[in-house]
Design a protein around this motif. Structure first.
Motif, PDB file in Angstrom:
ATOM      1  N   GLY A 161       4.437  -2.805   7.054  1.00 59.97           N
ATOM      2  CA  GLY A 161       5.539  -3.768   7.017  1.00 59.97           C
ATOM      3  C   GLY A 161       6.537  -3.510   5.907  1.00 59.97           C
ATOM      4  N   SER A 203      10.169   1.448   5.944  1.00 56.27           N
ATOM      5  CA  SER A 203      10.097   2.401   7.066  1.00 56.27           C
ATOM      6  C   SER A 203       9.858   1.633   8.358  1.00 56.27           C
ATOM      7  CB  SER A 203       8.961   3.394   6.867  1.00 56.27           C
ATOM      8  OG  SER A 203       9.052   4.002   5.618  1.00 56.27           O
ATOM      9  N   GLN A 260       0.895  -6.512   4.033  1.00 59.19           N
ATOM     10  CA  GLN A 260       2.007  -7.387   3.630  1.00 59.19           C
ATOM     11  C   GLN A 260       3.284  -6.920   4.313  1.00 59.19           C
ATOM     12  OE1 GLN A 260       1.510  -6.758  -0.624  1.00 59.19           O
ATOM     13  NE2 GLN A 260       3.312  -5.449  -0.634  1.00 59.19           N
TER      14      GLN A 260
HETATM   15  N1  LIG Z   1      15.768   2.285   1.586  1.00 60.05           N
HETATM   16  C1  LIG Z   1      15.389   2.868   2.696  1.00 60.05           C
HETATM   17  O1  LIG Z   1      16.135   3.008   3.656  1.00 60.05           O
HETATM   18  C2  LIG Z   1      13.990   3.322   2.791  1.00 60.05           C
HETATM   19  C3  LIG Z   1      13.223   3.295   1.660  1.00 60.05           C
HETATM   20  N2  LIG Z   1      11.931   3.655   1.713  1.00 60.05           N
HETATM   21  C4  LIG Z   1      11.138   3.605   0.466  1.00 60.05           C
HETATM   22  O2  LIG Z   1      10.081   4.550   0.565  1.00 60.05           O
HETATM   23  C5  LIG Z   1       8.890   3.962   0.078  1.00 60.05           C
HETATM   24  C6  LIG Z   1       7.844   3.893   1.181  1.00 60.05           C
HETATM   25  O3  LIG Z   1       8.233   2.921   2.171  1.00 60.05           O
HETATM   26  P1  LIG Z   1       7.306   2.675   3.430  1.00 60.05           P
HETATM   27  O4  LIG Z   1       7.102   3.969   4.110  1.00 60.05           O
HETATM   28  O5  LIG Z   1       7.843   1.545   4.217  1.00 60.05           O
HETATM   29  O6  LIG Z   1       5.914   2.303   2.765  1.00 60.05           O
HETATM   30  P2  LIG Z   1       5.455   0.987   1.957  1.00 60.05           P
HETATM   31  O7  LIG Z   1       4.364   1.468   1.042  1.00 60.05           O
HETATM   32  O8  LIG Z   1       6.576   0.232   1.428  1.00 60.05           O
HETATM   33  O9  LIG Z   1       4.789   0.101   3.115  1.00 60.05           O
HETATM   34  C7  LIG Z   1       3.542   0.407   3.684  1.00 60.05           C
HETATM   35  C8  LIG Z   1       3.122  -0.752   4.556  1.00 60.05           C
HETATM   36  O10 LIG Z   1       1.863  -0.416   5.158  1.00 60.05           O
HETATM   37  C9  LIG Z   1       0.988  -1.525   5.008  1.00 60.05           C
HETATM   38  N3  LIG Z   1      -0.402  -1.036   4.956  1.00 60.05           N
HETATM   39  C10 LIG Z   1      -0.922  -0.143   4.098  1.00 60.05           C
HETATM   40  N4  LIG Z   1      -2.253  -0.008   4.337  1.00 60.05           N
HETATM   41  C11 LIG Z   1      -2.541  -0.814   5.381  1.00 60.05           C
HETATM   42  C12 LIG Z   1      -3.745  -1.124   6.089  1.00 60.05           C
HETATM   43  N5  LIG Z   1      -4.923  -0.569   5.768  1.00 60.05           N
HETATM   44  N6  LIG Z   1      -3.682  -2.004   7.104  1.00 60.05           N
HETATM   45  C13 LIG Z   1      -2.503  -2.594   7.444  1.00 60.05           C
HETATM   46  N7  LIG Z   1      -1.344  -2.349   6.787  1.00 60.05           N
HETATM   47  C14 LIG Z   1      -1.373  -1.472   5.784  1.00 60.05           C
HETATM   48  C15 LIG Z   1       1.394  -2.191   3.711  1.00 60.05           C
HETATM   49  O11 LIG Z   1       0.966  -3.554   3.708  1.00 60.05           O
HETATM   50  C16 LIG Z   1       2.905  -2.071   3.791  1.00 60.05           C
HETATM   51  O12 LIG Z   1       3.439  -3.135   4.534  1.00 60.05           O
HETATM   52  C17 LIG Z   1       9.255   2.577  -0.465  1.00 60.05           C
HETATM   53  O13 LIG Z   1       9.519   2.696  -1.816  1.00 60.05           O
HETATM   54  C18 LIG Z   1      10.498   2.236   0.309  1.00 60.05           C
HETATM   55  O14 LIG Z   1      11.322   1.301  -0.353  1.00 60.05           O
HETATM   56  C19 LIG Z   1      11.372   4.064   2.893  1.00 60.05           C
HETATM   57  C20 LIG Z   1      12.098   4.128   4.045  1.00 60.05           C
HETATM   58  C21 LIG Z   1      13.483   3.798   4.095  1.00 60.05           C
END
Ligand SMILES: NC(=O)C1=CN([C@@H]2O[C@H](COP(=O)(O)OP(=O)(O)OC[C@H]3O[C@@H](n4cnc5c(N)ncnc54)[C@H](O)[C@@H]3O)[C@@H](O)[C@H]2O)C=CC1
Ligand SMILES: C[C@@]1(CC(=O)O)c2cc3[nH]c(cc4nc(cc5[nH]c(cc(n2)[C@H]1CCC(=O)O)[C@@](C)(CC(=O)O)[C@@H]5CCC(=O)O)C(CC(=O)O)=C4CCC(=O)O)c(CCC(=O)O)c3CC(=O)O
Length: 158
Positions: free
Chosen positions: A23, A26, A47
């Motif tokens: 959530g 991405s 979350q």
């Molecule tokens: N500004 C932009 O356009 C973008 C920024 N980003 C940045 O890259 C980084 C990574 O972002 P994300 O890939 O979204 O990863 P994230 O680490 O922010 O989110 C991972 C999600 O997976 C969930 N998760 C993890 N383990 C789990 C489990 N066992 N069961 C259920 N849910 C689980 C977490 O609760 C969380 O909601 C962040 O710092 C983000 O801000 C990423 C994509 C686009």
């Protein structure tokens, strides 16, 4: 592993159940694209970010389990956790639910193209998962071309 070879198709997802695992930002990006195609989207995550929480998309706060995939046409895993993603991909292949793992083409059964949409015309650009930036750039060139032509045609009306 054999070289992957993706078939570009146009798939009706109106009313189809699509699961997003994770959530964060991405997940939110994938959701924004899918929302344009009237899918029945749900989220499972430990979350969710503010954007998802306020979007009206149903979400469940829980750790992922294999049984979460049952009943879905496809899913997008955006957990940002390589080991977990590997397990989720394996579960998806076993259950016959179409697999997309964020930023990991080697684990994807299908990949998302860069889309240009103008009414019922949809142009999808894929690089066979080799070069996403080339897909985005090609889509942007197509978009600019179409929008220039549209303006030109409109100008004939005056
Ligand atoms: N500004 C932009 O356009 C973008 C920024 N980003 C940045 O890259 C980084 C990574 O972002 P994300 O890939 O979204 O990863 P994230 O680490 O922010 O989110 C991972 C999600 O997976 C969930 N998760 C993890 N383990 C789990 C489990 N066992 N069961 C259920 N849910 C689980 C977490 O609760 C969380 O909601 C962040 O710092 C983000 O801000 C990423 C994509 C686009
Ligand atoms: C394989 C694939 C799997 C899939 O996700 O389906 C994949 C993989 C990867 N993406 C990466 C990065 C970024 N991807 C985007 C954006 C999009 N990515 C999309 C598709 C795909 N991305 C599939 C291939 C499609 C094809 O065949 O070409 C789009 C077109 C469609 C969509 O996502 O629905 C959407 C544009 C939406 C639009 O503009 O309309 C942005 C920009 C941004 O997020 O703003 C960044 C940079 C920021 C970031 O890192 O997040 C990296 C790391 C690359 C590196 O840096 O080396 C990998 C892994 C790798 O290439 O190895």
């Amino acid at each position: 592993m054999r070289e992957k070879n993706y078939l570009p198709i146009a798939l009706n997802i109106e009313g189809e159940k699509i699961l997003i695992i994770g959530g964060g930002q991405s997940a939110w990006k994938k959701i924004q694209i899918l929302k344009r195609f009237d899918a029945d989207i749900e989220v499972v995550a430990l979350q969710v970010c503010k954007e998802i929480a306020e979007s009206g998309i149903p979400y469940r706060i829980k750790p992922y389990e294999k049984s979460d995939l049952i009943g879905y046409l496809m899913f997008y895993s955006c957990t940002n956790n390589r080991d977990l993603d590997m397990q989720i991909a394996k579960d998806g292949y076993e259950l016959g639910v179409l697999v997309n793992i964020h930023d990991q083409p080697n684990l994807c059964q299908f990949v998302s193209p860069a889309i240009y949409q103008k009414d019922n015309i949809r142009i999808a650009v894929s690089s066979n998962a080799k070069d996403v930036y080339a897909s985005i750039e090609t889509r942007n060139t197509i978009k600019a071309f179409f929008e220039k032509s549209i303006n030109y045609n409109r100008s004939l009306d005056f």
